[in-house]
Design an enzyme around this catalytic site. Structure first.
Site, PDB file in Angstrom:
ATOM      1  N   ASP A 277       0.783  -1.246   0.000  1.00  8.71           N
ATOM      2  CA  ASP A 277       0.000   0.000   0.000  1.00  8.71           C
ATOM      3  C   ASP A 277       0.816   1.298   0.000  1.00  8.71           C
ATOM      4  OD1 ASP A 277      -1.519  -2.144   0.848  1.00  8.71           O
ATOM      5  OD2 ASP A 277      -2.220  -1.187   2.677  1.00  8.71           O
TER       6      ASP A 277
ATOM      7  N   PHE B  89       2.042  -0.848  10.024  1.00  6.74           N
ATOM      8  CA  PHE B  89       1.057  -1.044   8.964  1.00  6.74           C
ATOM      9  C   PHE B  89       0.637   0.306   8.375  1.00  6.74           C
ATOM     10  CE2 PHE B  89      -0.982  -5.541   9.520  1.00  6.74           C
ATOM     11  CZ  PHE B  89       0.264  -6.121   9.393  1.00  6.74           C
TER      12      PHE B  89
ATOM     13  N   ARG C 187      -7.430  -0.733  11.796  1.00  3.12           N
ATOM     14  CA  ARG C 187      -6.219  -0.280  11.105  1.00  3.12           C
ATOM     15  C   ARG C 187      -6.472   0.761  10.014  1.00  3.12           C
ATOM     16  NH1 ARG C 187      -6.566  -5.868   9.662  1.00  3.12           N
ATOM     17  NH2 ARG C 187      -7.128  -6.219   7.475  1.00  3.12           N
TER      18      ARG C 187
ATOM     19  N   GLU D  84     -10.440  -2.246   4.111  1.00  7.38           N
ATOM     20  CA  GLU D  84      -9.113  -1.728   4.452  1.00  7.38           C
ATOM     21  C   GLU D  84      -8.917  -0.343   3.833  1.00  7.38           C
ATOM     22  OE1 GLU D  84      -6.477  -5.728   5.013  1.00  7.38           O
ATOM     23  OE2 GLU D  84      -6.643  -5.074   2.954  1.00  7.38           O
TER      24      GLU D  84
ATOM     25  N   TRP E 228      -4.185  -9.032  -3.664  1.00  4.10           N
ATOM     26  CA  TRP E 228      -3.773  -9.995  -2.638  1.00  4.10           C
ATOM     27  C   TRP E 228      -4.005 -11.440  -3.071  1.00  4.10           C
ATOM     28  CZ3 TRP E 228      -0.242  -8.969   0.542  1.00  4.10           C
ATOM     29  CH2 TRP E 228      -0.134  -7.715   1.156  1.00  4.10           C
TER      30      TRP E 228
HETATM   31  C1  FRU Z   1      -3.924  -3.580   2.770  1.00  2.00           C
HETATM   32  C2  FRU Z   1      -3.302  -4.009   4.093  1.00  2.00           C
HETATM   33  C3  FRU Z   1      -3.661  -3.044   5.191  1.00  2.00           C
HETATM   34  C4  FRU Z   1      -2.540  -3.218   6.164  1.00  2.00           C
HETATM   35  C5  FRU Z   1      -1.361  -3.464   5.257  1.00  2.00           C
HETATM   36  C6  FRU Z   1      -0.349  -4.406   5.815  1.00  2.00           C
HETATM   37  O1  FRU Z   1      -3.273  -4.060   1.653  1.00  2.00           O
HETATM   38  O2  FRU Z   1      -3.716  -5.325   4.400  1.00  2.00           O
HETATM   39  O3  FRU Z   1      -4.938  -3.255   5.755  1.00  2.00           O
HETATM   40  O4  FRU Z   1      -2.360  -2.091   6.970  1.00  2.00           O
HETATM   41  O5  FRU Z   1      -1.878  -3.985   4.056  1.00  2.00           O
HETATM   42  O6  FRU Z   1       0.776  -4.484   4.974  1.00  2.00           O
END
Ligand code: FRU
Length: 506
Positions: free
Chosen positions: A34, A90, A161, A216, A315
């Site tokens: 990200d 994160f 998060r 997210e 993902w």
């Molecule tokens: C999204 C995510 C976020 C997290 C990060 C971890 O791609 O899963 O929710 O903060 O990547 O690398």
């Protein structure tokens, strides 16, 4: 054409790796996901990002860092915020705390403040939790200090998060607002703060629309419609994975109002957790491809411009993409606006253009009738900007073949029979590294005055398609052989016309 330089000062072209992008940001080595902490300050755009400094797979999550003056030429900087034995760093955001509300700086040297998610490891007393923490920089983002009082917001949750913080200045007052997610609950949670250190609960939003995966990386900002200050909407971005429109990861958006406390959607189609798969195409999607995820916008950009960057991966297969010592790149930065088309408010996206313009030269094909079948073009490209306008007429379909070689090609096809634009990468080269990779993406695109306009950015392992001046986009990774650079246009049936084709690139 702009070139990228990396921390080591080499140009990507010099690195013998056929997939290394020519004009998309990637770290010189190792894993990236990200975009984080997107912020502009004093002439510099800062791109922080999820990064594993030690390998090409996800892990050791830290914030990598790159800087740019034009959003195209990026210089990789040292890791900004590093994981330690207690926490992974994160995703999150960064703000310019101009009035030093946090007290981390001074009135004459106000800080940049990063708000990130601490993902606590087993060694931490907070093991298993995710909570929000701060780090600050007093040298315009080059070095960062973690706040001693971390975390600043802990809900004793394992999936809280991705805080996006912005300065709210509206009817309800002036304060910082945080939008974050309770990822598993498919909920956006909002908080407010006067000083970035102590946070008060405001409201929640969701579940709504697509809920087939965790929520997210949210974002929330206001945009005017066609620049009219009397006509503005708030845009809530919610990334979702899996459960995106093309399968796996994607970004959805809601249009609505924000009164300083709660976001109320005007574009919600379905509410609650019971996603109705048949309604997915009615939701707002930032991109209809497989590889535009975790998209969020910059803070503090001059002139109210709203510029977003997404991670060009999914993902479903991100850990398997066949690149060398680096893995994943960012999308081109995209300026987003709202526009009214036939009474409906729509999002329009325009990429920051790495090519200087048509005066650069390049290949041009003017207006002509298209012969039924495939017409090879006397131009090749693996790195290009392609502008194309078709008038399909009575033909069943028209389209473009890219990255064609002996046994491979990628198709961009418009079907007049159902009004859908499709990107087919099933035979685009290296597709077998993951079963979820071969795919066909599609989006409904109404013709305008009988015409379809496409702008396509082709890079060494990606394609970004902007249809009808950015009213719909499809972004996909494509791992074609280096030699597969042939191009063609095609028409299924008679009566189609090419209005114009312009190719700049190589
Ligand atoms: C999204 C995510 C976020 C997290 C990060 C971890 O791609 O899963 O929710 O903060 O990547 O690398």
């Amino acid at each position: 054409m702009k070139t990228l330089t990396t921390a080591a000062g080499t140009t990507p072209a010099a690195i013998s790796d056929p997939y290394r992008p020519a004009f998309h940001y990637t770290s010189e080595r190792n894993w990236l996901n990200d975009p984080n902490g997107l912020v502009y300050l004093n002439g510099t755009y800062h791109l922080f990002y999820q990064h594993n400094p030690f390998g090409p797979d996800w892990g050791n999550m830290s914030w990598g860092h790159a800087t740019s003056e034009d959003l195209l030429n990026w210089d990789e900087q040292p890791v900004a915020i590093a994981c330690d034995e207690h926490e992974a760093i994160f995703s999150g955001s960064a703000v310019f705390d101009e009035f030093n509300t946090s007290g981390f700086g001074t009135a004459i040297n106000p800080p940049l403040v990063a708000i990130y998610t601490s993902a606590y490891s087993d060694a931490s007393p907070l093991a298993g939790r995710q909570a929000q923490s701060l780090a600050y920089s007093l040298d315009e983002g080059m070095t960062w200090t973690k706040y001693q009082g971390n975390p600043v917001l802990d809900r004793a949750s394992a999936d809280f998060r991705d805080p996006k913080v912005f300065w709210y200045d509206g009817g309800a007052g002036r304060y910082w607002v945080m939008v974050a997610v309770e990822a598993v609950h498919r909920q956006v949670v909002l908080y407010k703060s006067a000083d970035l250190r102590s946070w008060d609960f405001l409201s929640t939003f969701g579940p709504a629309n697509a809920t087939g995966g965790v929520w997210e990386c949210p974002d929330l900002f206001e945009l005017t419609v066609d620049g009219d200050p009397e006509d503005s909407h708030w845009v809530l971005i919610v990334n979702i994975s899996p459960g995106g429109i093309a399968g796996g990861s994607a970004g959805q958006y809601f249009l609505g109002t924000f009164d300083g406390v709660a976001f109320r959607s005007k574009s919600t189609v379905t509410e609650g957790l019971q996603a109705d798969a048949s309604r997915m195409r009615e939701y707002g999607w930032l991109d209809w491809g497989r590889d535009y995820y975790a998209a969020v916008s910059f803070n503090n950009v001059p002139d109210g411009r709203r510029i977003m960057i997404g991670w060009m991966n999914n993902w479903d297969y991100a850990g398997s993409t066949p690149t060398g010592g680096w893995r994943s790149s960012m999308s081109l930065p995209r300026e987003v606006r709202l526009t009214r088309v036939d009474g409906q408010v729509l999002l329009r996206q325009k990429a920051i253009d790495p090519f200087a313009g048509p005066e650069d030269g390049g290949f041009r094909l003017g207006a002509r009738a298209l012969a039924p079948g495939v017409t090879d073009l006397p131009v090749t490209a693996a790195v290009a900007r392609i502008d194309l306008e078709f008038s399909p007429g009575p033909a069943a379909g028209v389209g473009l073949v890219l990255r064609a070689g002996e046994a491979e090609r990628m198709l961009i096809r418009y079907d007049t029979t159902d009004g859908m634009l499709r990107l087919d990468r099933r035979e685009s080269g290296h597709v077998g590294f993951h079963e979820a990779f071969p795919s066909v993406e599609s989006v409904a695109v109404p013709l305008q005055d009988g015409r379809l306009r496409l702008r396509i950015y082709l890079d060494r392992c990606s394609v970004e398609v902007f249809a009808q001046d950015g009213l719909a986009t499809i972004t996909d990774l494509v791992f074609a052989a280096e030699a597969s650079t042939a191009m063609a246009i095609f028409a299924d049936g008679a009566g189609a016309h090419l209005v114009a084709l312009d190719v700049v690139g190589y």
